[in-house]
Design a protein around this motif. Structure first.
Motif, short mmCIF file in Angstrom:
data_model
loop_
_atom_site.label_atom_id
_atom_site.label_comp_id
_atom_site.label_asym_id
_atom_site.label_seq_id
_atom_site.Cartn_x
_atom_site.Cartn_y
_atom_site.Cartn_z
N ASP A 1 30.51 110.63 -77.12
CA ASP A 1 30.44 109.48 -78.03
C ASP A 1 29.84 108.26 -77.33
O ASP A 1 29.07 107.50 -77.94
CB ASP A 1 31.83 109.14 -78.56
N VAL A 2 30.20 108.08 -76.07
CA VAL A 2 29.65 106.95 -75.31
C VAL A 2 28.17 107.17 -75.06
O VAL A 2 27.35 106.25 -75.23
CB VAL A 2 30.40 106.79 -73.97
N LYS A 3 27.81 108.39 -74.69
CA LYS A 3 26.39 108.68 -74.46
C LYS A 3 25.57 108.49 -75.74
O LYS A 3 24.42 108.05 -75.68
CB LYS A 3 26.24 110.11 -73.92
N GLN A 4 26.18 108.80 -76.86
CA GLN A 4 25.51 108.60 -78.14
C GLN A 4 25.21 107.12 -78.38
O GLN A 4 24.12 106.75 -78.83
CB GLN A 4 26.40 109.15 -79.27
N GLU A 5 26.19 106.26 -78.06
CA GLU A 5 25.98 104.82 -78.21
C GLU A 5 24.85 104.33 -77.31
O GLU A 5 24.06 103.46 -77.70
CB GLU A 5 27.26 104.06 -77.87
N LEU A 6 24.79 104.87 -76.10
CA LEU A 6 23.79 104.41 -75.13
C LEU A 6 22.37 104.85 -75.51
O LEU A 6 21.39 104.32 -74.96
CB LEU A 6 24.14 104.93 -73.73
N MET A 7 22.25 105.78 -76.44
CA MET A 7 20.92 106.24 -76.85
C MET A 7 20.13 105.15 -77.59
O MET A 7 18.92 105.27 -77.77
CB MET A 7 21.06 107.48 -77.75
N SER A 8 20.84 104.07 -77.97
CA SER A 8 20.13 102.95 -78.61
C SER A 8 19.35 102.13 -77.59
O SER A 8 18.54 101.27 -77.97
CB SER A 8 21.13 102.04 -79.32
N LEU A 9 19.56 102.39 -76.31
CA LEU A 9 18.89 101.65 -75.24
C LEU A 9 17.70 102.43 -74.72
O LEU A 9 17.63 103.66 -74.86
CB LEU A 9 19.87 101.43 -74.07
N PRO A 10 16.73 101.74 -74.09
CA PRO A 10 15.65 102.46 -73.39
C PRO A 10 16.25 103.43 -72.37
O PRO A 10 17.29 103.15 -71.77
CB PRO A 10 14.88 101.33 -72.71
N LYS A 11 15.58 104.55 -72.16
CA LYS A 11 16.13 105.64 -71.35
C LYS A 11 16.58 105.20 -69.96
O LYS A 11 17.70 105.48 -69.53
CB LYS A 11 15.10 106.76 -71.22
N THR A 12 15.75 104.48 -69.23
CA THR A 12 16.09 104.07 -67.87
C THR A 12 17.29 103.12 -67.87
O THR A 12 18.19 103.24 -67.04
CB THR A 12 14.89 103.38 -67.19
N LEU A 13 17.31 102.21 -68.84
CA LEU A 13 18.42 101.27 -68.94
C LEU A 13 19.70 102.01 -69.30
O LEU A 13 20.77 101.73 -68.74
CB LEU A 13 18.11 100.21 -70.00
N ALA A 14 19.61 102.95 -70.22
CA ALA A 14 20.78 103.73 -70.63
C ALA A 14 21.37 104.48 -69.44
O ALA A 14 22.60 104.53 -69.26
CB ALA A 14 20.40 104.71 -71.73
N GLU A 15 20.52 105.05 -68.61
CA GLU A 15 20.99 105.79 -67.43
C GLU A 15 21.69 104.85 -66.45
O GLU A 15 22.73 105.19 -65.88
CB GLU A 15 19.82 106.48 -66.74
N ASP A 16 21.12 103.66 -66.27
CA ASP A 16 21.71 102.67 -65.37
C ASP A 16 23.09 102.24 -65.85
O ASP A 16 24.07 102.18 -65.10
CB ASP A 16 20.78 101.47 -65.26
N VAL A 17 23.20 101.94 -67.15
CA VAL A 17 24.47 101.53 -67.73
C VAL A 17 25.49 102.66 -67.62
O VAL A 17 26.66 102.43 -67.26
CB VAL A 17 24.29 101.12 -69.21
N ALA A 18 25.05 103.87 -67.92
CA ALA A 18 25.95 105.02 -67.88
C ALA A 18 26.55 105.20 -66.49
O ALA A 18 27.76 105.43 -66.34
CB ALA A 18 25.21 106.28 -68.30
N ARG A 19 25.74 105.09 -65.48
CA ARG A 19 26.22 105.29 -64.11
C ARG A 19 27.21 104.19 -63.72
O ARG A 19 28.20 104.45 -63.03
CB ARG A 19 25.05 105.35 -63.14
N ASN A 20 26.97 102.96 -64.16
CA ASN A 20 27.92 101.88 -63.89
C ASN A 20 29.24 102.11 -64.62
O ASN A 20 30.32 101.85 -64.07
CB ASN A 20 27.32 100.53 -64.29
N LEU A 21 29.18 102.64 -65.84
CA LEU A 21 30.40 102.92 -66.59
C LEU A 21 31.21 104.04 -65.91
O LEU A 21 32.44 104.00 -65.91
CB LEU A 21 30.07 103.32 -68.03
#
Length: 255
Positions: free
Chosen positions: A18-38
């Motif tokens: 569900d969290v990864k689904q939310e992050l899909m609204s972001l550009p791919k590189t940014l989404a990956e960066d945010v995901a790793r911080n989370l």
């Protein structure tokens, strides 16, 4: 923006779908960066809350419009007792999603801010009926804590009495609920009953979430001795004894 080091084994794929689904609204590189911080927030939250808070702030700067990021920031702030900040983040996440699962922790933030009356009022709001069973139990725990904050320990005992407490079924919340009940009983002087419920809490506490075993030992008058301290004491005593024997030997030689 200052970035923090990410553990080498962290990919971001560890997050719930569900969290990864939310992050899909972001550009791919940014989404990956945010995901790793989370992921770092989740990894550090229990043992190193200050570090978790720092990673949450990075994720928040990168993606403040993502509900899961606001929620993670709330829990990180909560973990370092920044209750006003935590409450603001939880409210933001709730506005974004319309979900009520954060209601109990929001009420607990009110307790942390010295407003137990507000927390107690929240326990009676319609939002509570929209919580799942775990959320309702959590709300009951918060309400009981608010009663104790307000100097109403007997009311706290009554608040915790519920079908979930009486059930023999072991659920994720069982140990904490039984422990809270035992602690409330102890505060009102019902020591025998408190001991019984600490024992029941220990029985349900498979993950070591509580210190029920220590509380039981304390009630039974059992005192634990640190083996390392005992060894140190023996060593010191040995040094004194050897010194004493040496002094006695010198005295005998002089005689």
């Amino acid at each position: 923006m200052r970035r923090l080091p990410i553990d080498e084994d962290v990919t971001g794929e560890e997050l719930d779908k569900d969290v990864k689904q939310e992050l899909m609204s972001l550009p791919k590189t940014l989404a990956e960066d945010v995901a790793r911080n989370l992921v770092m927030v989740a990894r550090l939250l229990d043992e190193e809350p200050e570090q978790a808070y720092a990673y949450a702030k990075v994720a928040l700067r990168l993606a403040s419009r993502v509900p899961s990021v606001r929620e993670a920031a709330g829990f990180a702030a909560y973990g370092v007792q920044k209750y006003s900040e935590a409450l603001a983040e939880f409210r933001a996440a709730r506005r974004m999603t319309g979900l009520q699962h954060l209601w109990p922790v929001m009420a607990d933030c009110e307790r942390g801010l010295g407003r137990p009356e507000k927390a107690l009022a929240m326990a009676g709001e319609p939002e509570v009926h929209k919580l799942d069973k775990a959320g309702q139990v959590e709300m009951r725990l918060v309400a009981a804590g608010a009663r104790r904050d307000m100097g109403q320990p007997d009311a706290a005992v009554v608040t915790l009495q519920s079908p979930e407490l009486a059930s023999n079924s072991i659920q994720p919340w069982t140990a904490r609920l039984r422990y809270a009940y035992a602690d409330a009983l102890l505060e009102v002087g019902r020591q025998d009953e408190a001991r019984e419920w600490f024992a029941k809490a220990l029985e349900a506490d498979q993950g070591g979430l509580t210190d029920a075993s220590d509380r039981l030992a304390e009630l039974d008058g059992v005192e634990f001795i640190d083996a390392l301290d005992e060894e140190a004491e023996d060593f010191e005593t040995g040094e004194v004894d050897e010194a004493g024997e040496a002094a006695a030997g010198e005295t005998e030689s002089k005689d």
